[in-house]
Motif scaffolding. Structure first.
Motif, PDB file in Angstrom:
ATOM      1  N   MET A  53       0.933  -1.096   0.018  1.00 38.50           N
ATOM      2  CA  MET A  53      -0.065   0.015  -0.010  1.00 38.50           C
ATOM      3  C   MET A  53       0.893   1.274  -0.064  1.00 38.50           C
ATOM      4  N   GLY A  54       0.301   2.229  -0.720  1.00 35.49           N
ATOM      5  CA  GLY A  54       1.215   3.440  -0.835  1.00 35.49           C
ATOM      6  C   GLY A  54       2.056   3.505  -1.873  1.00 35.49           C
ATOM      7  N   LYS A  55       2.433   2.400  -2.710  1.00 34.71           N
ATOM      8  CA  LYS A  55       3.709   2.425  -3.408  1.00 34.71           C
ATOM      9  C   LYS A  55       3.399   2.573  -4.998  1.00 34.71           C
ATOM     10  N   TYR A  56       1.831   2.718  -5.240  1.00 34.39           N
ATOM     11  CA  TYR A  56       1.490   2.713  -6.585  1.00 34.39           C
ATOM     12  C   TYR A  56       0.672   3.842  -7.016  1.00 34.39           C
ATOM     13  N   GLY A  57       0.454   4.845  -5.993  1.00 36.84           N
ATOM     14  CA  GLY A  57      -0.421   6.061  -6.028  1.00 36.84           C
ATOM     15  C   GLY A  57      -1.901   5.596  -5.781  1.00 36.84           C
ATOM     16  N   GLU A  58      -2.643   6.636  -5.783  1.00 31.69           N
ATOM     17  CA  GLU A  58      -4.052   6.226  -5.229  1.00 31.69           C
ATOM     18  C   GLU A  58      -4.707   5.438  -6.163  1.00 31.69           C
ATOM     19  N   GLU A  59      -4.467   5.677  -7.611  1.00 36.25           N
ATOM     20  CA  GLU A  59      -5.459   4.503  -8.355  1.00 36.25           C
ATOM     21  C   GLU A  59      -4.775   3.092  -8.178  1.00 36.25           C
ATOM     22  N   GLY A  60      -3.793   2.921  -8.057  1.00 40.96           N
ATOM     23  CA  GLY A  60      -2.966   1.763  -7.980  1.00 40.96           C
ATOM     24  C   GLY A  60      -3.498   0.852  -6.783  1.00 40.96           C
ATOM     25  N   ASP A  61      -3.444   1.838  -5.555  1.00 32.89           N
ATOM     26  CA  ASP A  61      -3.780   1.076  -4.335  1.00 32.89           C
ATOM     27  C   ASP A  61      -5.384   0.659  -4.202  1.00 32.89           C
ATOM     28  N   ARG A  62      -6.091   1.250  -5.005  1.00 34.24           N
ATOM     29  CA  ARG A  62      -7.514   0.643  -5.104  1.00 34.24           C
ATOM     30  C   ARG A  62      -7.680  -0.349  -5.799  1.00 34.24           C
ATOM     31  N   LEU A  63      -6.637  -0.716  -6.604  1.00 40.15           N
ATOM     32  CA  LEU A  63      -6.725  -1.895  -7.451  1.00 40.15           C
ATOM     33  C   LEU A  63      -6.012  -3.316  -6.764  1.00 40.15           C
ATOM     34  N   ILE A  64      -5.491  -2.988  -5.612  1.00 39.47           N
ATOM     35  CA  ILE A  64      -4.892  -4.004  -4.842  1.00 39.47           C
ATOM     36  C   ILE A  64      -5.926  -5.202  -3.914  1.00 39.47           C
ATOM     37  N   PHE A  65      -5.836  -6.338  -4.256  1.00 39.37           N
ATOM     38  CA  PHE A  65      -6.796  -7.249  -3.631  1.00 39.37           C
ATOM     39  C   PHE A  65      -6.221  -7.572  -2.362  1.00 39.37           C
ATOM     40  N   LYS A  66      -7.419  -7.213  -1.161  1.00 40.45           N
ATOM     41  CA  LYS A  66      -7.017  -7.383  -0.140  1.00 40.45           C
ATOM     42  C   LYS A  66      -7.503  -8.627   0.670  1.00 40.45           C
ATOM     43  N   SER A  80     -15.712   2.200  15.209  1.00 42.74           N
ATOM     44  CA  SER A  80     -16.124   3.437  14.450  1.00 42.74           C
ATOM     45  C   SER A  80     -16.084   3.429  12.923  1.00 42.74           C
ATOM     46  N   ALA A  81     -15.094   2.815  12.318  1.00 34.74           N
ATOM     47  CA  ALA A  81     -15.140   2.777  10.881  1.00 34.74           C
ATOM     48  C   ALA A  81     -16.119   1.669  10.441  1.00 34.74           C
ATOM     49  N   LEU A  82     -16.338   0.884  10.971  1.00 37.00           N
ATOM     50  CA  LEU A  82     -17.577  -0.095  10.642  1.00 37.00           C
ATOM     51  C   LEU A  82     -19.092   0.355  10.774  1.00 37.00           C
ATOM     52  N   SER A  83     -19.145   1.369  11.851  1.00 34.77           N
ATOM     53  CA  SER A  83     -20.529   2.052  11.889  1.00 34.77           C
ATOM     54  C   SER A  83     -20.719   3.071  11.013  1.00 34.77           C
ATOM     55  N   ASN A  84     -19.633   3.737  10.832  1.00 30.11           N
ATOM     56  CA  ASN A  84     -19.493   4.886   9.778  1.00 30.11           C
ATOM     57  C   ASN A  84     -19.432   4.646   8.449  1.00 30.11           C
ATOM     58  N   LYS A  85     -19.326   3.153   8.133  1.00 31.41           N
ATOM     59  CA  LYS A  85     -18.736   2.814   6.870  1.00 31.41           C
ATOM     60  C   LYS A  85     -17.681   3.475   6.200  1.00 31.41           C
ATOM     61  N   GLU A  86     -16.691   3.740   6.855  1.00 28.98           N
ATOM     62  CA  GLU A  86     -15.243   4.148   6.330  1.00 28.98           C
ATOM     63  C   GLU A  86     -14.510   3.005   5.728  1.00 28.98           C
ATOM     64  N   SER A  87     -14.576   2.730   4.626  1.00 24.69           N
ATOM     65  CA  SER A  87     -14.158   1.521   3.730  1.00 24.69           C
ATOM     66  C   SER A  87     -12.507   1.430   4.318  1.00 24.69           C
ATOM     67  N   ASN A  88     -11.784   2.645   3.835  1.00 22.91           N
ATOM     68  CA  ASN A  88     -10.317   2.626   4.221  1.00 22.91           C
ATOM     69  C   ASN A  88      -9.718   2.160   5.370  1.00 22.91           C
ATOM     70  N   LYS A  89     -10.499   2.739   6.562  1.00 21.66           N
ATOM     71  CA  LYS A  89     -10.031   2.552   7.823  1.00 21.66           C
ATOM     72  C   LYS A  89     -10.568   1.171   8.269  1.00 21.66           C
TER      73      LYS A  89
END
Length: 456
Positions: A53-66, A80-89
């Motif tokens: 993460m953080g090595k491919y720019g914002e576009e690349g990070d979105r395309l990484i399979f977690k 907090s992230a779960l209840s607020n639906k904050e995907s990244n956190k």
């Protein structure tokens, strides 16, 4: 009726013929990698998320399979992230690993981790699958192989010269004429951003510029405006959209444009050296072209940038790319290690060769001859010959069942096996073998030595 199973979008099954063709490409690439002194390594299919993460720019990070953590992953989720639906956190709290996006960042991690075992400059090649959560389309898959060659531990521009030659050698061996190896330099792009007053928007500028072939000049201008690049800056850079001429003429035009940029002029000097040496040494089947709009969206390139376009008769995106990355290992704590590398896009290369019908017929010929099965005694007699032929690396097989000869011949024909060997009572009594060429219909009776000679 039970529903047929399926596979995820962007992935594929490969038939025996397809695997044979892919292996043909692999073998040519691998042979040339080793010819140029590169050594093989392999890395895991997944890495710690923090490695990628953080090595491919914002576009690349979105395309990484977690990869979800094993067990009850939600028990440790950020509430907090779960209840607020904050995907990244939320993702960072339930996923600690990810499938590799490319082979370069894992290679940088490998170099840092094994730095005390490596002799620098270290030349490595790697042929393994990578995964991207991209939208599938022709020549673009979610699971695909990359074939990379990199050198770390040397600042010498002769490495870039040799990598251009390596590209040319591979495509020459594949019979792929008319390939264009495009080259640019990130220092030149930085210089352009500097002289038009858009230094603070360098990444946005280069990402938009890199899409000129796909989006056209109007699309690039629109994206630049959306990213906050001024109309005045876009007006200054507009001549690049119609840049033309020989490499020398383009370098001269760039020198005029970037005369006030120290960074840009360094990039021009590097381009001048690489291009002049390559052109002086000559290429077998490829053309070298300076493309000032070539940016490649990856953040880690710092010097030369490469991209390979297929012959113009084929509608396909790039079939290779790479560049110089002076500070890649620095992100893992190992400073002052420069690297440069290139990658071959196997899947797109396959599609190009298929479309141009360049695969040799021999590529998909696996078994050279099928021995017809007439019964137990005949099969045993056949297997004695088969055993000796295989010891001499001749690919032969026995049909397993003593069924009608017509069906066995049909099987050989569908498998594209060129010969069948007939072993009946007569052949056994004479100690000989009947050989039939299924392509011509010609049939003859041979001794074992003559049979071996015919099938060699």
């Amino acid at each position: 009726m039970a529903q047929k199973p399926s596979i995820p979008k962007g992935t594929r099954d490969f038939s025996p013929a397809e695997v044979s063709k892919r292996n043909y490409i692999f073998s040519i690439i691998k042979n040339n990698f080793e010819k140029y002194g590169f050594q093989p390594i392999e890395t895991p299919s997944f890495e710690n998320s923090e490695t990628l993460m953080g090595k491919y720019g914002e576009e690349g990070d979105r395309l990484i399979f977690k990869i979800l953590n094993s067990g009850d992953y939600l028990s440790k989720a950020d509430e907090s992230a779960l209840s607020n639906k904050e995907s990244n956190k939320l993702t960072s709290s339930i996923s600690e690993k990810a499938l590799r996006y490319d082979l370069t960042v894992p290679f940088a991690r490998y170099v840092v981790q094994h730095q005390n075992e490596i002799e620098f400059p270290f030349k490595r090649y790697q042929i393994q699958p990578v995964w991207r959560a991209d939208r599938p389309q022709k020549g673009r898959f979610r699971e695909f192989f990359q074939c990379d060659a990199d050198v770390v531990g040397s600042n010498s521009l002769w490495q870039e010269v040799e990598l251009v030659q390596l590209y040319d050698a591979v495509f020459s061996d594949l019979g792929l004429d008319g390939v264009t190896i495009k080259i640019n330099n990130r220092k030149v792009l930085s210089g352009i951003a500097e002289v038009i007053g858009a230094q603070d928007k360098l990444i946005d500028f280069t990402v938009a510029l890199d899409k000129l072939d796909k989006n056209g000049a109007d699309g690039v201008k629109k994206e630049m405006l959306e990213k906050g690049i001024s109309e005045a800056a876009i007006l200054k850079v507009q001549p690049l959209f119609q840049f033309s001429g020989s490499i020398e003429e383009k370098i001269q035009q760039l020198s005029t444009l970037l005369a006030s940029s120290e960074e840009g002029m360094r990039g021009i000097e590097e381009l001048q050296f690489i291009c002049s040496q390559v052109l002086a040494l000559g290429l077998q089947c490829s053309t070298l072209d300076l493309d000032v709009t070539l940016a490649r969206g990856l953040n880690y390139y710092t010097g030369a940038i490469f991209e390979v376009a297929p012959p113009k008769s084929v509608a396909m995106g790039s079939i290779g790319g790479g560049g110089r990355y002076d500070d890649l290992t620095g992100i893992f704590g190992l400073k002052d290690i420069s690297g440069v590398g290139i990658s071959f896009g196997l899947d797109r290369i396959y599609l190009v060769i298929e479309e141009l019908q360049l695969f040799p017929e021999t590529v998909i010929t696996s078994t050279k001859a099928l021995f017809i099965n007439y019964g137990e005694k005949e099969a045993f007699y056949a297997l004695q010959a088969i055993q000796k032929l295989r010891q001499d690396s001749i690919k032969v097989e026995l049909y397993p069942d003593a069924i009608k000869v017509g069906k066995q011949l049909m099987y050989a024909d569908k498998r594209q096996i060129p010969f069948v060997v007939i072993v009946g009572e007569t052949e056994m009594e004479q100690g000989r073998f009947g050989l039939k060429d299924l392509r011509t219909g010609e049939q003859k009776t041979l001794s074992y030595e003559d049979l071996k000679l015919q099938l060699s």
